[in-house]
Design an enzyme around this catalytic site. Structure first.
Site, PDB file in Angstrom:
ATOM      1  N   GLU A 125      -5.231   1.470   2.384  1.00 23.49           N
ATOM      2  CA  GLU A 125      -5.048   0.322   3.281  1.00 23.49           C
ATOM      3  C   GLU A 125      -5.234   0.728   4.725  1.00 23.49           C
ATOM      4  O   GLU A 125      -5.801  -0.025   5.525  1.00 23.49           O
ATOM      5  CB  GLU A 125      -3.648  -0.267   3.071  1.00 23.49           C
ATOM      6  CG  GLU A 125      -3.393  -1.591   3.804  1.00 23.49           C
ATOM      7  CD  GLU A 125      -2.827  -1.423   5.213  1.00 23.49           C
ATOM      8  OE1 GLU A 125      -2.662  -2.432   5.917  1.00 23.49           O
ATOM      9  OE2 GLU A 125      -2.549  -0.270   5.635  1.00 23.49           O
ATOM     10  N   GLU A 126      -4.767   1.924   5.062  1.00 21.83           N
ATOM     11  CA  GLU A 126      -4.787   2.373   6.461  1.00 21.83           C
ATOM     12  C   GLU A 126      -6.202   2.622   6.993  1.00 21.83           C
ATOM     13  O   GLU A 126      -6.391   2.773   8.196  1.00 21.83           O
ATOM     14  CB  GLU A 126      -3.946   3.644   6.613  1.00 21.83           C
ATOM     15  CG  GLU A 126      -2.455   3.457   6.341  1.00 21.83           C
ATOM     16  CD  GLU A 126      -1.743   2.652   7.411  1.00 21.83           C
ATOM     17  OE1 GLU A 126      -2.406   2.181   8.343  1.00 21.83           O
ATOM     18  OE2 GLU A 126      -0.515   2.495   7.301  1.00 21.83           O
ATOM     19  N   HIS A 158       0.825  -1.210   0.000  1.00 16.35           N
ATOM     20  CA  HIS A 158       0.000   0.000   0.000  1.00 16.35           C
ATOM     21  C   HIS A 158       0.857   1.257   0.000  1.00 16.35           C
ATOM     22  O   HIS A 158       1.901   1.326   0.652  1.00 16.35           O
ATOM     23  CB  HIS A 158      -0.990  -0.015   1.175  1.00 16.35           C
ATOM     24  CG  HIS A 158      -0.407   0.172   2.534  1.00 16.35           C
ATOM     25  ND1 HIS A 158      -0.232   1.415   3.108  1.00 16.35           N
ATOM     26  CD2 HIS A 158       0.016  -0.731   3.458  1.00 16.35           C
ATOM     27  CE1 HIS A 158       0.268   1.276   4.323  1.00 16.35           C
ATOM     28  NE2 HIS A 158       0.425  -0.015   4.562  1.00 16.35           N
TER      29      HIS A 158
END
Length: 332
Positions: A196-197, A63
């Site tokens: 992604e986070e 990511h």
């Protein structure tokens, strides 16, 4: 080689604002792949076509987004209030400089007399050095993002500190893997994923489009060689690539885990086993999207994850690259 890492470390890309870092990664990987595209969500997908008659699809995913903040409110006195994007360590963020996507700078402060045990998002603000709301609005707008200052500094030996190694170091591993591959038997996809986070959203969409047979995420994992480590005690900086067995989001494909261990032994690549009791990576999306895939994760041991001074060892990074290259030539 290290110059590419320095370049991608400096480009800000808070979740949902990955356009600039995505463009740079696409530029860097293009000479080493056959096709590069960007999907509707912003994922950069590079394909190196295989030569086998009955080829599989192998999807590597790292990511490119980072944790940060988004402006929610500007007070009459010019104080800027923000909300977190991703998992913020507020002890690490306190009293540090942030940079907005438009280049403006400010300092992240907790409200006066707030003890570290009481740190939470609503107790923090950003001081731009202005006196009025109008002055602040000339610098930043509601909805704009910012992040702690990025970059990297060499420490002793092969170690570096900085941010956001989570997960630009994974992106770097993908770049270096693509450079090392000459011919491949299977179709190999290199995906630089978004968001992604905030929930592995980009890898979910990319996996649905690619439909990989094998998914290999490349991300960081907490290193257990810190004082009074609470988790991951067997993972240490300098001991090699970490092969994930599990985290709270995934149980990795058992055969793939064993295959990576065998490849590491055969190629004399230093490795260690990762059994993480929390957290998650893009591995989970690749494993479960559409018809699902066999999935595993190669991790870079990292001290002080989600701080403004994460620490990695480049010998581990080199081991991750070698293991990823070996995986591309193996019968998995």
């Amino acid at each position: 080689m290290i110059n590419d890492l320095k370049t991608i470390m400096k480009i800000q890309g808070v979740s949902s604002r990955e356009g600039k870092i995505g463009a740079k990664l696409a530029e860097l990987i293009k000479p080493y792949t056959d096709e590069v595209s960007t999907d509707a969500l912003g994922n950069v997908v590079a394909l190196k076509r295989g030569t086998a008659k009955n080829k599989k699809k192998i999807m590597f995913c790292a990511h490119m987004d980072e944790i940060g903040f988004v402006v929610t409110f500007i007070q009459d006195n010019g104080i800027v209030r923000v909300t977190p994007v991703g998992g913020i360590n507020y002890v690490a963020a306190a009293f540090n400089r942030v940079v907005f996507e438009n280049g403006a700078s400010g300092i992240m402060f907790p409200e006066d007399k707030t003890e570290p045990k009481d740190y939470r998002p609503d107790k923090f603000y950003i001081d731009l050095g202005v006196k009025t709301k109008r002055d602040a609005e000339r610098k930043v707008k509601i909805g704009e993002t910012c992040a702690l200052v990025s970059g990297m500094t060499k420490l002793a030996g092969n170690k570096y500190s900085g941010r956001p190694f989570d997960d630009r170091i994974g992106c770097y591993v993908l770049l270096e893997t693509a450079k090392e591959l000459k011919k491949v038997k299977d179709d190999v996809y290199f995906v630089f994923s978004v968001q992604e986070e905030v929930g592995c959203r980009g890898s979910h969409a990319a996996s649905f489009n690619v439909r990989p047979d094998i998914g290999i995420a490349v991300d960081v994992t907490p290193s257990g060689d810190v004082v009074n480590a609470a988790t991951n005690p067997t993972v240490k900086l300098g001991d090699g690539a970490a092969i994930k067995v599990k985290d709270s989001s995934v149980m990795c494909d058992q055969k793939l885990v064993f295959d990576l261990v065998d490849l590491a032994k055969e190629n004399k690549i230093p490795y260690q086993m990762e059994v993480l009791t929390y957290g998650g990576t893009d591995t989970c999306s690749m494993q479960t999207v559409a018809g699902g895939s066999r999935a595993v994760c190669i991790s870079v041991p990292t001290r002080f994850c989600h701080s403004n001074n994460e620490v990695i060892d480049m010998t581990d990074v080199d081991a991750c690259v070698k293991l990823a290259v070996a995986a591309c030539g193996a019968e998995l």
